[in-house]
Enzyme design. Structure first.
Site, PDB file in Angstrom:
ATOM      1  N   CYS A 235       0.839  -1.209   0.000  1.00  0.00           N
ATOM      2  CA  CYS A 235       0.000   0.000   0.000  1.00  0.00           C
ATOM      3  C   CYS A 235       0.878   1.266   0.000  1.00  0.00           C
ATOM      4  O   CYS A 235       1.804   1.401   0.810  1.00  0.00           O
ATOM      5  CB  CYS A 235      -0.895  -0.046   1.226  1.00  0.00           C
ATOM      6  SG  CYS A 235      -1.717   1.490   1.628  1.00  0.00           S
TER       7      CYS A 235
ATOM      8  N   CYS B  21       0.918   3.133   3.334  1.00  0.00           N
ATOM      9  CA  CYS B  21       1.727   2.399   4.315  1.00  0.00           C
ATOM     10  C   CYS B  21       3.209   2.684   4.079  1.00  0.00           C
ATOM     11  O   CYS B  21       3.980   2.827   5.034  1.00  0.00           O
ATOM     12  CB  CYS B  21       1.470   0.895   4.230  1.00  0.00           C
ATOM     13  SG  CYS B  21      -0.053   0.358   5.038  1.00  0.00           S
TER      14      CYS B  21
ATOM     15  N   ASP C   3      -1.448  16.530  -0.007  1.00  0.00           N
ATOM     16  CA  ASP C   3      -1.961  15.816  -1.178  1.00  0.00           C
ATOM     17  C   ASP C   3      -1.165  16.228  -2.420  1.00  0.00           C
ATOM     18  O   ASP C   3      -0.876  17.407  -2.632  1.00  0.00           O
ATOM     19  CB  ASP C   3      -3.448  16.126  -1.366  1.00  0.00           C
ATOM     20  CG  ASP C   3      -4.127  15.111  -2.271  1.00  0.00           C
ATOM     21  OD1 ASP C   3      -4.956  14.327  -1.789  1.00  0.00           O
ATOM     22  OD2 ASP C   3      -3.805  15.090  -3.493  1.00  0.00           O
TER      23      ASP C   3
ATOM     24  N   HIS D  79      -2.887  -0.060   8.840  1.00  0.00           N
ATOM     25  CA  HIS D  79      -3.655  -0.137   7.597  1.00  0.00           C
ATOM     26  C   HIS D  79      -5.112  -0.521   7.858  1.00  0.00           C
ATOM     27  O   HIS D  79      -5.407  -1.624   8.308  1.00  0.00           O
ATOM     28  CB  HIS D  79      -3.035  -1.141   6.628  1.00  0.00           C
ATOM     29  CG  HIS D  79      -3.757  -1.168   5.306  1.00  0.00           C
ATOM     30  ND1 HIS D  79      -3.390  -0.370   4.241  1.00  0.00           N
ATOM     31  CD2 HIS D  79      -4.861  -1.848   4.901  1.00  0.00           C
ATOM     32  CE1 HIS D  79      -4.232  -0.576   3.237  1.00  0.00           C
ATOM     33  NE2 HIS D  79      -5.126  -1.472   3.606  1.00  0.00           N
TER      34      HIS D  79
ATOM     35  N   ASN E  65     -13.756   9.860   1.657  1.00  0.00           N
ATOM     36  CA  ASN E  65     -14.372   9.152   0.532  1.00  0.00           C
ATOM     37  C   ASN E  65     -14.326   7.652   0.806  1.00  0.00           C
ATOM     38  O   ASN E  65     -13.262   7.115   1.150  1.00  0.00           O
ATOM     39  CB  ASN E  65     -13.624   9.471  -0.766  1.00  0.00           C
ATOM     40  CG  ASN E  65     -13.780  10.919  -1.179  1.00  0.00           C
ATOM     41  OD1 ASN E  65     -14.826  11.516  -0.996  1.00  0.00           O
ATOM     42  ND2 ASN E  65     -12.719  11.504  -1.714  1.00  0.00           N
TER      43      ASN E  65
ATOM     44  N   HIS F 101      -6.377   3.035   1.682  1.00  0.00           N
ATOM     45  CA  HIS F 101      -5.854   3.156   3.046  1.00  0.00           C
ATOM     46  C   HIS F 101      -6.591   4.364   3.599  1.00  0.00           C
ATOM     47  O   HIS F 101      -6.467   5.471   3.051  1.00  0.00           O
ATOM     48  CB  HIS F 101      -4.334   3.368   3.023  1.00  0.00           C
ATOM     49  CG  HIS F 101      -3.691   3.521   4.375  1.00  0.00           C
ATOM     50  ND1 HIS F 101      -2.611   2.768   4.777  1.00  0.00           N
ATOM     51  CD2 HIS F 101      -3.970   4.357   5.412  1.00  0.00           C
ATOM     52  CE1 HIS F 101      -2.252   3.129   6.013  1.00  0.00           C
ATOM     53  NE2 HIS F 101      -3.071   4.099   6.411  1.00  0.00           N
TER      54      HIS F 101
ATOM     55  N   HIS G 232      -8.146   7.604   4.779  1.00  0.00           N
ATOM     56  CA  HIS G 232      -7.545   8.939   4.872  1.00  0.00           C
ATOM     57  C   HIS G 232      -8.640   9.976   5.008  1.00  0.00           C
ATOM     58  O   HIS G 232      -9.679   9.884   4.361  1.00  0.00           O
ATOM     59  CB  HIS G 232      -6.666   9.242   3.659  1.00  0.00           C
ATOM     60  CG  HIS G 232      -7.302   8.914   2.334  1.00  0.00           C
ATOM     61  ND1 HIS G 232      -7.367   7.638   1.837  1.00  0.00           N
ATOM     62  CD2 HIS G 232      -7.921   9.710   1.428  1.00  0.00           C
ATOM     63  CE1 HIS G 232      -7.986   7.657   0.664  1.00  0.00           C
ATOM     64  NE2 HIS G 232      -8.339   8.902   0.404  1.00  0.00           N
TER      65      HIS G 232
ATOM     66  N   HIS H 192      -9.416  13.778   4.234  1.00  0.00           N
ATOM     67  CA  HIS H 192      -8.962  14.960   3.500  1.00  0.00           C
ATOM     68  C   HIS H 192      -9.263  16.175   4.366  1.00  0.00           C
ATOM     69  O   HIS H 192     -10.418  16.391   4.751  1.00  0.00           O
ATOM     70  CB  HIS H 192      -9.747  15.130   2.192  1.00  0.00           C
ATOM     71  CG  HIS H 192      -9.541  14.054   1.170  1.00  0.00           C
ATOM     72  ND1 HIS H 192      -8.707  14.207   0.087  1.00  0.00           N
ATOM     73  CD2 HIS H 192     -10.088  12.816   1.050  1.00  0.00           C
ATOM     74  CE1 HIS H 192      -8.744  13.110  -0.666  1.00  0.00           C
ATOM     75  NE2 HIS H 192      -9.581  12.251  -0.102  1.00  0.00           N
TER      76      HIS H 192
END
Ligand code: AMP
Ligand code: ZN
Length: 114
Positions: free
Chosen positions: A4, A7, A30, A46, A87, A98, A100, A102
């Site tokens: 990943c 990761c 990002d 993870h 999302n 993985h 996240h 935002h």
């Protein structure tokens, strides 16, 4: 070892623009920012997304939200406002599996999101 991408960031195997890290959380800019401030806040462990969350992750998720709030203060976007987005799966456009958050700020945003 996990293949990943996120990761690999967490393990410092691939360089990225790190803005924060602690025992549980890792945050970086990002690569394709959608706002003047666009940071991804991820757990070191993870977890694919919110759909994979269990009760065991409740404390971790609370911590990730705290990191978002703290980074919003540090980045100076708290007074004017910001948005935190997770999302989840295809309809939401999740592209990296993985988990996240935002953290987006520095401009006004529309509602509802597209
Ligand atoms: P999502 O579409 O919600 O899964 O978000 C994945 C995010 O990861 C997108 O906003 C991408 O721009 C971002 N991303 C993908 N690859 C990288 C990278 N190498 N470094 C930083 N961010 C990335
Ligand atoms: Zn991962």
């Amino acid at each position: 070892m996990s293949e990943c991408l996120f990761c690999k960031f967490v393990r410092h195997e691939i360089p990225t623009q790190i803005v924060y890290e602690d025992e549980q959380a890792f945050a970086f800019r990002d690569i394709n920012p959608q706002a003047p401030i666009h940071i991804l806040v991820v757990p070191r462990t993870h977890v694919a997304n919110l759909a994979e969350m269990t009760h065991e992750h409740e404390g971790l998720m609370g911590h990730l939200l705290w990191v978002c709030a703290e980074l919003a203060r540090r980045e100076g976007i708290e007074p004017e406002g910001y948005r935190v987005v997770a999302n989840t799966n295809a309809n939401a456009g999740q592209s990296v599996y993985h988990l996240h958050l935002h953290l987006l700020g520095g401009r006004t945003m529309g509602w509802p999101p597209g």
